[in-house]
Design a protein around this motif. Structure first.
Motif, PDB file in Angstrom:
ATOM      1  N   ALA A   1      19.994 -31.436  -2.982  1.00  0.00           N
ATOM      2  CA  ALA A   1      21.378 -31.109  -3.309  1.00  0.00           C
ATOM      3  C   ALA A   1      22.097 -30.368  -2.189  1.00  0.00           C
ATOM      4  N   ASP A   2      21.360 -30.000  -1.129  1.00  0.00           N
ATOM      5  CA  ASP A   2      21.973 -29.258  -0.028  1.00  0.00           C
ATOM      6  C   ASP A   2      22.466 -30.164   1.098  1.00  0.00           C
ATOM      7  N   ALA A   3      22.301 -31.458   0.940  1.00  0.00           N
ATOM      8  CA  ALA A   3      22.766 -32.407   1.968  1.00  0.00           C
ATOM      9  C   ALA A   3      23.402 -33.597   1.273  1.00  0.00           C
ATOM     10  N   ASP A   4      24.294 -34.272   1.991  1.00  0.00           N
ATOM     11  CA  ASP A   4      24.938 -35.428   1.379  1.00  0.00           C
ATOM     12  C   ASP A   4      24.018 -36.644   1.433  1.00  0.00           C
ATOM     13  N   ALA A   5      24.381 -37.667   0.664  1.00  0.00           N
ATOM     14  CA  ALA A   5      23.540 -38.858   0.560  1.00  0.00           C
ATOM     15  C   ALA A   5      23.360 -39.527   1.914  1.00  0.00           C
ATOM     16  N   GLU A   6      24.401 -39.497   2.745  1.00  0.00           N
ATOM     17  CA  GLU A   6      24.319 -40.162   4.049  1.00  0.00           C
ATOM     18  C   GLU A   6      23.218 -39.568   4.917  1.00  0.00           C
ATOM     19  N   ARG A   7      23.020 -38.262   4.832  1.00  0.00           N
ATOM     20  CA  ARG A   7      21.956 -37.638   5.621  1.00  0.00           C
ATOM     21  C   ARG A   7      20.585 -38.109   5.141  1.00  0.00           C
ATOM     22  N   HIS A   8      20.408 -38.203   3.842  1.00  0.00           N
ATOM     23  CA  HIS A   8      19.134 -38.684   3.312  1.00  0.00           C
ATOM     24  C   HIS A   8      18.912 -40.157   3.665  1.00  0.00           C
ATOM     25  N   VAL A   9      19.990 -40.925   3.686  1.00  0.00           N
ATOM     26  CA  VAL A   9      19.887 -42.337   4.064  1.00  0.00           C
ATOM     27  C   VAL A   9      19.394 -42.463   5.497  1.00  0.00           C
ATOM     28  N   ARG A  10      19.863 -41.603   6.388  1.00  0.00           N
ATOM     29  CA  ARG A  10      19.416 -41.656   7.792  1.00  0.00           C
ATOM     30  C   ARG A  10      17.922 -41.384   7.905  1.00  0.00           C
ATOM     31  N   VAL A  11      17.414 -40.487   7.059  1.00  0.00           N
ATOM     32  CA  VAL A  11      15.971 -40.212   7.051  1.00  0.00           C
ATOM     33  C   VAL A  11      15.198 -41.462   6.631  1.00  0.00           C
ATOM     34  N   ILE A  12      15.698 -42.142   5.607  1.00  0.00           N
ATOM     35  CA  ILE A  12      15.040 -43.355   5.140  1.00  0.00           C
ATOM     36  C   ILE A  12      15.132 -44.459   6.198  1.00  0.00           C
ATOM     37  N   GLU A  13      16.257 -44.550   6.890  1.00  0.00           N
ATOM     38  CA  GLU A  13      16.399 -45.542   7.957  1.00  0.00           C
ATOM     39  C   GLU A  13      15.340 -45.350   9.033  1.00  0.00           C
ATOM     40  N   LEU A  14      15.121 -44.096   9.430  1.00  0.00           N
ATOM     41  CA  LEU A  14      14.162 -43.818  10.497  1.00  0.00           C
ATOM     42  C   LEU A  14      12.727 -44.064  10.053  1.00  0.00           C
ATOM     43  N   ASN A  15      12.398 -43.664   8.843  1.00  0.00           N
ATOM     44  CA  ASN A  15      11.000 -43.667   8.408  1.00  0.00           C
ATOM     45  C   ASN A  15      10.559 -44.935   7.685  1.00  0.00           C
ATOM     46  N   LEU A  16      11.497 -45.764   7.251  1.00  0.00           N
ATOM     47  CA  LEU A  16      11.134 -46.992   6.541  1.00  0.00           C
ATOM     48  C   LEU A  16      11.765 -48.233   7.156  1.00  0.00           C
ATOM     49  N   LEU A  17      13.080 -48.219   7.343  1.00  0.00           N
ATOM     50  CA  LEU A  17      13.751 -49.420   7.846  1.00  0.00           C
ATOM     51  C   LEU A  17      13.420 -49.685   9.313  1.00  0.00           C
ATOM     52  N   ALA A  18      13.300 -48.635  10.120  1.00  0.00           N
ATOM     53  CA  ALA A  18      12.958 -48.836  11.535  1.00  0.00           C
ATOM     54  C   ALA A  18      11.576 -49.457  11.705  1.00  0.00           C
ATOM     55  N   PRO A  19      10.542 -48.998  10.989  1.00  0.00           N
ATOM     56  CA  PRO A  19       9.249 -49.681  11.096  1.00  0.00           C
ATOM     57  C   PRO A  19       9.304 -51.140  10.649  1.00  0.00           C
ATOM     58  N   LEU A  20      10.117 -51.433   9.617  1.00  0.00           N
ATOM     59  CA  LEU A  20      10.272 -52.817   9.188  1.00  0.00           C
ATOM     60  C   LEU A  20      10.909 -53.651  10.298  1.00  0.00           C
ATOM     61  N   THR A  21      11.973 -53.123  10.909  1.00  0.00           N
ATOM     62  CA  THR A  21      12.649 -53.834  11.990  1.00  0.00           C
ATOM     63  C   THR A  21      11.708 -54.087  13.164  1.00  0.00           C
ATOM     64  N   ALA A  22      10.957 -53.062  13.561  1.00  0.00           N
ATOM     65  CA  ALA A  22      10.033 -53.211  14.688  1.00  0.00           C
ATOM     66  C   ALA A  22       8.933 -54.215  14.371  1.00  0.00           C
ATOM     67  N   SER A  23       8.416 -54.166  13.157  1.00  0.00           N
ATOM     68  CA  SER A  23       7.341 -55.091  12.778  1.00  0.00           C
ATOM     69  C   SER A  23       7.821 -56.529  12.791  1.00  0.00           C
ATOM     70  N   LEU A  24       9.027 -56.758  12.283  1.00  0.00           N
ATOM     71  CA  LEU A  24       9.584 -58.114  12.304  1.00  0.00           C
ATOM     72  C   LEU A  24       9.795 -58.596  13.740  1.00  0.00           C
ATOM     73  N   ALA A  25      10.277 -57.700  14.592  1.00  0.00           N
ATOM     74  CA  ALA A  25      10.519 -58.077  15.984  1.00  0.00           C
ATOM     75  C   ALA A  25       9.223 -58.351  16.731  1.00  0.00           C
ATOM     76  N   ALA A  26       8.140 -57.695  16.305  1.00  0.00           N
ATOM     77  CA  ALA A  26       6.845 -57.844  16.980  1.00  0.00           C
ATOM     78  C   ALA A  26       6.011 -58.983  16.407  1.00  0.00           C
ATOM     79  N   HIS A  27       6.429 -59.547  15.291  1.00  0.00           N
ATOM     80  CA  HIS A  27       5.580 -60.472  14.537  1.00  0.00           C
ATOM     81  C   HIS A  27       5.076 -61.644  15.355  1.00  0.00           C
ATOM     82  N   ASP A  28       5.950 -62.319  16.071  1.00  0.00           N
ATOM     83  CA  ASP A  28       5.529 -63.518  16.800  1.00  0.00           C
ATOM     84  C   ASP A  28       4.485 -63.197  17.858  1.00  0.00           C
ATOM     85  N   HIS A  29       4.697 -62.092  18.583  1.00  0.00           N
ATOM     86  CA  HIS A  29       3.695 -61.666  19.573  1.00  0.00           C
ATOM     87  C   HIS A  29       2.343 -61.438  18.902  1.00  0.00           C
ATOM     88  N   LEU A  30       2.354 -60.679  17.817  1.00  0.00           N
ATOM     89  CA  LEU A  30       1.108 -60.306  17.146  1.00  0.00           C
ATOM     90  C   LEU A  30       0.415 -61.519  16.537  1.00  0.00           C
TER      91      LEU A  30
END
Length: 248
Positions: A88-117
Protein backbone atom coordinates in the motif's frame (compact mmCIF):
# COMPACT_ATOMS: atom_id res chain seq x y z
CA UNK A 1 31.32 -35.89 -11.28
CA UNK A 2 32.59 -33.90 -14.26
CA UNK A 3 30.89 -30.50 -14.48
CA UNK A 4 33.20 -29.24 -17.21
CA UNK A 5 31.57 -26.82 -19.64
CA UNK A 6 34.69 -26.19 -21.67
CA UNK A 7 33.96 -24.78 -25.11
CA UNK A 8 30.39 -23.78 -24.29
CA UNK A 9 28.97 -20.26 -24.33
CA UNK A 10 26.98 -19.03 -21.34
CA UNK A 11 24.98 -15.83 -20.90
CA UNK A 12 24.30 -14.62 -17.35
CA UNK A 13 21.89 -11.71 -17.04
CA UNK A 14 22.60 -9.33 -14.18
CA UNK A 15 25.99 -10.97 -13.77
CA UNK A 16 28.07 -8.03 -12.61
CA UNK A 17 27.71 -8.33 -8.83
CA UNK A 18 26.25 -10.45 -6.06
CA UNK A 19 24.74 -13.78 -7.03
CA UNK A 20 25.15 -13.07 -10.74
CA UNK A 21 28.88 -12.49 -10.42
CA UNK A 22 29.22 -15.69 -8.42
CA UNK A 23 27.37 -17.60 -11.13
CA UNK A 24 29.49 -16.06 -13.89
CA UNK A 25 32.73 -16.94 -12.12
CA UNK A 26 31.58 -20.52 -11.51
CA UNK A 27 30.88 -21.04 -15.19
CA UNK A 28 34.20 -19.48 -16.15
CA UNK A 29 35.99 -21.82 -13.74
CA UNK A 30 34.20 -24.73 -15.44
CA UNK A 31 35.78 -23.66 -18.72
CA UNK A 32 32.88 -21.84 -20.36
CA UNK A 33 33.02 -18.61 -22.34
CA UNK A 34 30.86 -16.27 -20.25
CA UNK A 35 28.99 -13.13 -21.25
CA UNK A 36 27.40 -11.05 -18.50
CA UNK A 37 24.59 -8.63 -19.34
CA UNK A 38 23.57 -5.67 -17.21
CA UNK A 39 22.74 -2.00 -17.53
CA UNK A 40 26.03 -0.95 -15.90
CA UNK A 41 29.48 -2.55 -15.98
CA UNK A 42 30.87 -4.18 -12.84
CA UNK A 43 32.47 -1.83 -10.32
CA UNK A 44 35.35 -4.27 -10.06
CA UNK A 45 35.92 -5.79 -13.52
CA UNK A 46 36.76 -9.49 -13.60
CA UNK A 47 38.57 -10.98 -16.58
CA UNK A 48 36.70 -14.27 -16.47
CA UNK A 49 33.71 -12.84 -18.34
CA UNK A 50 32.91 -10.38 -21.10
CA UNK A 51 30.52 -7.56 -20.22
CA UNK A 52 27.66 -6.53 -22.53
CA UNK A 53 25.54 -3.47 -21.74
CA UNK A 54 21.90 -4.56 -21.89
CA UNK A 55 18.66 -3.64 -20.16
CA UNK A 56 16.76 -6.93 -20.03
CA UNK A 57 13.48 -5.03 -19.80
CA UNK A 58 14.03 -3.67 -23.33
CA UNK A 59 12.56 -6.49 -25.42
CA UNK A 60 13.89 -5.20 -28.75
CA UNK A 61 17.41 -4.83 -27.37
CA UNK A 62 17.25 -8.32 -25.88
CA UNK A 63 16.20 -9.82 -29.22
CA UNK A 64 18.99 -7.96 -31.04
CA UNK A 65 21.56 -9.18 -28.54
CA UNK A 66 20.68 -12.85 -28.85
CA UNK A 67 20.31 -12.61 -32.63
CA UNK A 68 23.90 -11.39 -32.78
CA UNK A 69 25.36 -14.40 -30.97
CA UNK A 70 27.11 -17.11 -32.96
CA UNK A 71 26.36 -19.78 -30.37
CA UNK A 72 24.63 -20.16 -27.03
CA UNK A 73 24.65 -23.25 -24.81
CA UNK A 74 23.33 -21.96 -21.49
CA UNK A 75 21.18 -19.02 -20.44
CA UNK A 76 21.09 -18.06 -16.76
CA UNK A 77 18.20 -15.71 -16.04
CA UNK A 78 19.59 -14.03 -12.95
CA UNK A 79 18.73 -10.33 -13.34
CA UNK A 80 16.13 -9.29 -10.80
CA UNK A 81 15.48 -7.91 -7.36
CA UNK A 82 13.21 -5.36 -5.72
CA UNK A 83 13.44 -2.53 -3.19
CA UNK A 84 11.58 -2.99 0.09
CA UNK A 85 8.10 -1.50 -0.16
CA UNK A 86 4.85 -2.51 1.50
CA UNK A 87 2.11 -2.98 -1.07
CA UNK A 88 0.00 0.00 0.00
CA UNK A 89 3.04 2.30 0.17
CA UNK A 90 3.68 2.25 -3.59
CA UNK A 91 1.51 2.63 -6.64
CA UNK A 92 0.58 -0.27 -8.90
CA UNK A 93 2.97 0.90 -11.62
CA UNK A 94 5.96 0.45 -9.32
CA UNK A 95 4.92 -3.11 -8.51
CA UNK A 96 4.38 -3.79 -12.21
CA UNK A 97 7.99 -2.76 -12.92
CA UNK A 98 9.18 -5.30 -10.35
CA UNK A 99 7.17 -8.02 -12.07
CA UNK A 100 8.51 -6.93 -15.48
CA UNK A 101 12.10 -7.32 -14.29
CA UNK A 102 11.68 -10.59 -12.41
CA UNK A 103 9.21 -12.46 -14.63
CA UNK A 104 8.64 -10.87 -18.03
CA UNK A 105 12.33 -10.17 -18.71
CA UNK A 106 13.35 -13.82 -18.18
CA UNK A 107 10.50 -14.87 -20.48
CA UNK A 108 11.67 -12.42 -23.16
CA UNK A 109 15.29 -13.55 -22.88
CA UNK A 110 14.35 -17.23 -22.98
CA UNK A 111 12.24 -16.75 -26.11
CA UNK A 112 15.05 -14.81 -27.78
CA UNK A 113 17.56 -17.54 -26.87
CA UNK A 114 15.35 -20.48 -27.84
CA UNK A 115 16.62 -21.13 -31.36
CA UNK A 116 20.27 -21.05 -30.27
CA UNK A 117 19.60 -23.42 -27.37
CA UNK A 118 17.48 -25.79 -29.44
CA UNK A 119 20.27 -26.25 -31.99
CA UNK A 120 22.78 -27.40 -29.38
CA UNK A 121 20.35 -29.04 -26.91
CA UNK A 122 21.25 -26.41 -24.36
CA UNK A 123 19.67 -25.40 -21.09
CA UNK A 124 18.18 -22.53 -19.14
CA UNK A 125 18.70 -21.93 -15.43
CA UNK A 126 16.22 -19.61 -13.75
CA UNK A 127 17.40 -17.94 -10.54
CA UNK A 128 14.33 -18.16 -8.35
CA UNK A 129 13.81 -17.38 -4.69
CA UNK A 130 12.30 -18.82 -1.54
CA UNK A 131 10.16 -15.67 -1.64
CA UNK A 132 8.19 -17.37 -4.39
CA UNK A 133 6.94 -20.11 -2.08
CA UNK A 134 6.24 -18.23 1.16
CA UNK A 135 4.74 -14.88 2.16
CA UNK A 136 7.02 -12.03 1.16
CA UNK A 137 5.91 -8.92 3.09
CA UNK A 138 7.67 -5.81 1.83
CA UNK A 139 8.52 -7.50 -1.47
CA UNK A 140 5.17 -9.01 -2.38
CA UNK A 141 5.37 -8.28 -6.12
CA UNK A 142 8.86 -9.80 -6.18
CA UNK A 143 7.62 -12.95 -4.45
CA UNK A 144 4.70 -13.23 -6.85
CA UNK A 145 7.03 -12.83 -9.82
CA UNK A 146 9.39 -15.51 -8.53
CA UNK A 147 6.46 -17.88 -8.01
CA UNK A 148 5.48 -17.23 -11.61
CA UNK A 149 9.06 -17.74 -12.78
CA UNK A 150 9.22 -21.21 -11.24
CA UNK A 151 5.93 -22.19 -12.87
CA UNK A 152 7.08 -20.71 -16.18
CA UNK A 153 10.21 -22.85 -16.02
CA UNK A 154 8.20 -26.02 -15.47
CA UNK A 155 5.91 -25.26 -18.41
CA UNK A 156 8.86 -24.29 -20.59
CA UNK A 157 10.60 -27.55 -19.72
CA UNK A 158 7.61 -29.49 -21.06
CA UNK A 159 7.02 -27.40 -24.19
CA UNK A 160 10.68 -27.26 -25.22
CA UNK A 161 11.64 -30.85 -24.42
CA UNK A 162 13.61 -32.75 -25.51
CA UNK A 163 15.72 -30.01 -27.09
CA UNK A 164 16.09 -27.57 -24.19
CA UNK A 165 16.28 -28.34 -20.48
CA UNK A 166 14.88 -25.73 -18.09
CA UNK A 167 15.39 -25.72 -14.32
CA UNK A 168 15.10 -23.32 -11.39
CA UNK A 169 17.40 -22.61 -8.47
CA UNK A 170 15.28 -21.63 -5.47
CA UNK A 171 17.73 -19.41 -3.63
CA UNK A 172 17.54 -18.40 0.01
CA UNK A 173 19.47 -15.66 1.81
CA UNK A 174 22.86 -14.87 0.25
CA UNK A 175 25.83 -13.05 1.75
CA UNK A 176 26.58 -10.56 -1.01
CA UNK A 177 28.44 -7.26 -0.85
CA UNK A 178 25.12 -5.58 0.05
CA UNK A 179 24.01 -8.04 2.74
CA UNK A 180 24.88 -5.67 5.57
CA UNK A 181 22.42 -3.12 4.17
CA UNK A 182 19.58 -5.64 4.16
CA UNK A 183 20.21 -7.14 7.59
CA UNK A 184 21.47 -4.20 9.65
CA UNK A 185 25.25 -4.48 9.57
CA UNK A 186 27.60 -7.32 10.47
CA UNK A 187 25.73 -8.13 13.67
CA UNK A 188 22.49 -8.41 11.73
CA UNK A 189 24.08 -10.72 9.18
CA UNK A 190 25.35 -13.00 11.96
CA UNK A 191 21.97 -13.00 13.69
CA UNK A 192 20.14 -13.88 10.49
CA UNK A 193 22.70 -16.58 9.67
CA UNK A 194 21.88 -18.29 12.97
CA UNK A 195 18.32 -18.86 11.74
CA UNK A 196 19.59 -21.02 8.85
CA UNK A 197 19.95 -24.74 9.69
CA UNK A 198 23.45 -24.89 8.16
CA UNK A 199 24.45 -21.88 10.26
CA UNK A 200 25.41 -19.41 7.55
CA UNK A 201 24.07 -17.50 4.58
CA UNK A 202 24.80 -18.84 1.12
CA UNK A 203 27.74 -17.42 -0.78
CA UNK A 204 27.38 -16.40 -4.44
CA UNK A 205 29.79 -19.25 -5.20
CA UNK A 206 27.31 -21.74 -3.68
CA UNK A 207 24.63 -20.59 -6.11
CA UNK A 208 27.15 -20.64 -8.94
CA UNK A 209 28.14 -24.24 -8.22
CA UNK A 210 24.49 -25.32 -8.28
CA UNK A 211 23.91 -23.48 -11.57
CA UNK A 212 26.93 -25.16 -13.17
CA UNK A 213 25.63 -28.54 -12.04
CA UNK A 214 22.19 -27.99 -13.58
CA UNK A 215 23.76 -26.86 -16.86
CA UNK A 216 26.26 -29.70 -17.00
CA UNK A 217 26.07 -33.16 -18.55
CA UNK A 218 25.81 -34.54 -15.02
CA UNK A 219 22.25 -33.18 -14.97
CA UNK A 220 21.35 -34.37 -18.47
CA UNK A 221 18.13 -36.02 -17.24
CA UNK A 222 17.05 -33.15 -14.99
CA UNK A 223 14.50 -30.74 -16.43
CA UNK A 224 11.51 -28.97 -14.96
CA UNK A 225 13.11 -29.27 -11.53
CA UNK A 226 13.44 -26.78 -8.67
CA UNK A 227 16.64 -27.14 -6.66
CA UNK A 228 16.62 -25.40 -3.28
CA UNK A 229 19.82 -23.60 -2.32
CA UNK A 230 18.80 -22.30 1.11
CA UNK A 231 20.93 -24.10 3.68
CA UNK A 232 18.07 -26.24 4.94
CA UNK A 233 15.34 -23.64 4.83
CA UNK A 234 13.78 -21.80 7.73
CA UNK A 235 13.12 -23.07 11.22
CA UNK A 236 9.33 -23.03 11.73
CA UNK A 237 8.38 -20.19 14.08
CA UNK A 238 5.96 -22.36 16.06
CA UNK A 239 8.86 -24.45 17.38
CA UNK A 240 10.13 -21.45 19.31
CA UNK A 241 6.65 -20.48 20.50
CA UNK A 242 5.54 -23.94 21.69
CA UNK A 243 6.15 -24.89 25.32
CA UNK A 244 5.92 -28.67 25.01
CA UNK A 245 9.11 -30.55 25.93
CA UNK A 246 10.90 -27.38 26.99
CA UNK A 247 12.72 -27.12 30.27
CA UNK A 248 11.21 -24.63 32.70
Amino acid sequence: MDNSLRGRTVVVTGGTRGVGAGVARAFAEAGAQVLVCARRPPEVPFPEARFVSLDVRDADAVRRFFAGLDRLDVLVNNAGGAPYSLLADADAERHVRVIELNLLAPLTASLAAHDHLRRVKGSIVMIGSVSGSRPSPGTAAYGAAKAGLENLARSMAVEWAPDVRVNTLVVGMVHTELAHLHYGGADGVRAVARTVPLGRLALPADVGAAAVFLASDAAAYISGASLSVHGGGERPAFLDAATVNKET
